[in-house]
Each structure stands twice: as structure tokens, then as C-alpha cells.
Scaffold this active site. Structure first.
Site, PDB file in Angstrom:
ATOM      1  CB  CYS A   1      -0.898  -0.022   1.229  1.00 15.72           C
ATOM      2  SG  CYS A   1      -1.788   1.498   1.495  1.00 15.72           S
TER       3      CYS A   1
ATOM      4  CB  CYS B   1       1.073   1.083   4.376  1.00 11.83           C
ATOM      5  SG  CYS B   1      -0.520   0.619   5.106  1.00 11.83           S
TER       6      CYS B   1
ATOM      7  CG  ASP C   1      -3.644  14.134  -3.980  1.00 11.28           C
ATOM      8  OD1 ASP C   1      -4.614  13.473  -3.610  1.00 11.28           O
ATOM      9  OD2 ASP C   1      -3.071  13.949  -5.085  1.00 11.28           O
TER      10      ASP C   1
ATOM     11  CG  ASN D   1     -13.341   9.820  -3.467  1.00  8.69           C
ATOM     12  OD1 ASN D   1     -14.386  10.445  -3.563  1.00  8.69           O
ATOM     13  ND2 ASN D   1     -12.188  10.280  -3.942  1.00  8.69           N
TER      14      ASN D   1
ATOM     15  CG  HIS E   1      -4.308   3.447   3.814  1.00 12.73           C
ATOM     16  ND1 HIS E   1      -3.191   2.812   4.334  1.00 12.73           N
ATOM     17  CD2 HIS E   1      -4.699   4.347   4.759  1.00 12.73           C
ATOM     18  CE1 HIS E   1      -2.931   3.290   5.540  1.00 12.73           C
ATOM     19  NE2 HIS E   1      -3.829   4.233   5.815  1.00 12.73           N
TER      20      HIS E   1
ATOM     21  CG  HIS F   1      -7.395   8.645   1.210  1.00 10.60           C
ATOM     22  ND1 HIS F   1      -7.500   7.344   0.760  1.00 10.60           N
ATOM     23  CD2 HIS F   1      -7.727   9.434   0.160  1.00 10.60           C
ATOM     24  CE1 HIS F   1      -7.879   7.345  -0.513  1.00 10.60           C
ATOM     25  NE2 HIS F   1      -8.029   8.608  -0.907  1.00 10.60           N
TER      26      HIS F   1
ATOM     27  CG  HIS G   1      -9.257  13.637  -1.460  1.00  4.85           C
ATOM     28  ND1 HIS G   1      -8.280  13.634  -2.442  1.00  4.85           N
ATOM     29  CD2 HIS G   1      -9.756  12.372  -1.411  1.00  4.85           C
ATOM     30  CE1 HIS G   1      -8.203  12.417  -2.967  1.00  4.85           C
ATOM     31  NE2 HIS G   1      -9.086  11.642  -2.362  1.00  4.85           N
TER      32      HIS G   1
HETATM   33  P1  AMP Z   1      -8.780   8.465  -4.021  1.00  3.91           P
HETATM   34  O1  AMP Z   1      -9.305   8.593  -5.410  1.00  3.91           O
HETATM   35  O2  AMP Z   1      -9.717   9.067  -3.002  1.00  3.91           O
HETATM   36  O3  AMP Z   1      -8.357   7.061  -3.676  1.00  3.91           O
HETATM   37  O4  AMP Z   1      -7.518   9.397  -3.983  1.00  3.91           O
HETATM   38  C1  AMP Z   1      -6.213   8.944  -3.894  1.00  3.91           C
HETATM   39  C2  AMP Z   1      -5.313  10.150  -4.013  1.00  3.91           C
HETATM   40  O5  AMP Z   1      -4.008   9.742  -3.670  1.00  3.91           O
HETATM   41  C3  AMP Z   1      -5.244  10.758  -5.413  1.00  3.91           C
HETATM   42  O6  AMP Z   1      -5.702  12.100  -5.372  1.00  3.91           O
HETATM   43  C4  AMP Z   1      -3.749  10.669  -5.773  1.00  3.91           C
HETATM   44  O7  AMP Z   1      -3.288  11.817  -6.444  1.00  3.91           O
HETATM   45  C5  AMP Z   1      -3.100  10.511  -4.412  1.00  3.91           C
HETATM   46  N1  AMP Z   1      -1.831   9.807  -4.397  1.00  3.91           N
HETATM   47  C6  AMP Z   1      -1.513   8.651  -5.021  1.00  3.91           C
HETATM   48  N2  AMP Z   1      -0.239   8.313  -4.759  1.00  3.91           N
HETATM   49  C7  AMP Z   1       0.252   9.262  -3.935  1.00  3.91           C
HETATM   50  C8  AMP Z   1       1.510   9.491  -3.314  1.00  3.91           C
HETATM   51  N3  AMP Z   1       2.546   8.654  -3.476  1.00  3.91           N
HETATM   52  N4  AMP Z   1       1.651  10.582  -2.530  1.00  3.91           N
HETATM   53  C9  AMP Z   1       0.624  11.437  -2.357  1.00  3.91           C
HETATM   54  N5  AMP Z   1      -0.583  11.290  -2.920  1.00  3.91           N
HETATM   55  C10 AMP Z   1      -0.775  10.218  -3.693  1.00  3.91           C
HETATM   56 ZN    ZN Z   2      -2.281   1.143   3.686  1.00  6.36          ZN
END
Ligand code: AMP
Ligand code: ZN
Length: 119
Positions: free
Chosen positions: A10, A13, A36, A93, A104, A106, A108
Site C-alpha cells: 500500500c 502505508c 496529494d 471516496n 487505504h 483517507h 481529501h
Molecule cells: P482516491 O481517489 O480518493 O483514492 O484518492 C487517492 C489520491 O491519492 C489521489 O488524489 C492521488 O493523487 C493521491 N496519491 C496517489 N499516490 C500518492 C503518493 N505517493 N503521494 C501522495 N498522494 C498520492
Molecule cells: Zn495502507
């Protein structure tokens, strides 16, 4: 952190564990906040539980307090980022139709401009 609460594949993680570098803006025993990687608003941060919970839909009753901690951490960082006065959005989401791509839990935290409903 208990290893069983981590998913080795992940990305969040890995950020929480320091394997992938990120600018951590806030951390406590339950929550971490970092930017992000693909921001769609001037301020676009992720408020992430340390515990690997795949989605909102998979939270258990025992994790109820975590949601409150996410909100309190988001409010605090919003104040620190200077967006609390004009307003901000906190979005979670859950599942494919919502557009969730990282499994995982989260939220926004988005702000810094006038937001429309679709983004
Ligand atoms: P979701 O669509 O709610 O799962 O959003 C996941 C978010 O994680 C997206 O807006 C991605 O741009 C962001 N994301 C993916 N990989 C990383 C990363 N390594 N560091 C920071 N944000 C990330
Ligand atoms: Zn995780």
C-alpha cells in the site's frame, strides 16, 4: 505500529512508514496528513489513518473515533494552511463509483479557491 495493520503493497502505508518520502504536515498516534501528489486545488492534502483500513465501507464500530480524529486533524491543518476562514472541503471516496484509487482510508482536504460541486 503493529505489522498486521500495514499492507506491504500500500502506497499510503509506505508513506506512513517512511519508505516513500513525503512532506508530513501533521502526525499523531492515529492520523497523518501529507500533500496529494496530484493536487487539483491550491491546497490539496490527504488526511490518512495510520491503520490500513481499505475503505470507509469497511470501517468497524470500533473505529468510530477515528473519523472524528480525521476531522479534527483536518480542521487543525486547514487553520495552519490559512484556508479555514474562507472555507474548505473534506471528502472521503469509498469504492469504485466514487473514484477511490488508493485502498487505504483517507480524506481529501481541499481549498484555496472557490470549489465547484464536481471538483
Ligand atoms: P482516491 O481517489 O480518493 O483514492 O484518492 C487517492 C489520491 O491519492 C489521489 O488524489 C492521488 O493523487 C493521491 N496519491 C496517489 N499516490 C500518492 C503518493 N505517493 N503521494 C501522495 N498522494 C498520492
Ligand atoms: Zn495502507
Amino acid at each position: 505500529m503493529c505489522p498486521e495493520k500495514k499492507d506491504k503493497d500500500c502506497v499510503f502505508c509506505k508513506i506512513i512508514g517512511g519508505e516513500i518520502p513525503s512532506k508530513i504536515l501533521y502526525r499523531d498516534e492515529d492520523i497523518v496528513v501529507f500533500p496529494d501528489i496530484n493536487p487539483i486545488t491550491p491546497v490539496h492534502l490527504l488526511v490518512v489513518t495510520r491503520k490500513h483500513i481499505p475503505s470507509l465501507a469497511q470501517m468497524s464500530d470500533a473505529e468510530t473515533a477515528l473519523v472524528g480524529k480525521m476531522v479534527i486533524a483536518a480542521n487543525r491543518v486547514a487553520r495552519e494552511q490559512g484556508i479555514a476562514g474562507k472555507g474548505y472541503r473534506l471528502t472521503i471516496n469509498s469504492g469504485a463509483d466514487s473514484g477511490q484509487i488508493v485502498p487505504h482510508l483517507h480524506a481529501h482536504l481541499m481549498g484555496g479557491r472557490q470549489l465547484r460541486w464536481d471538483h
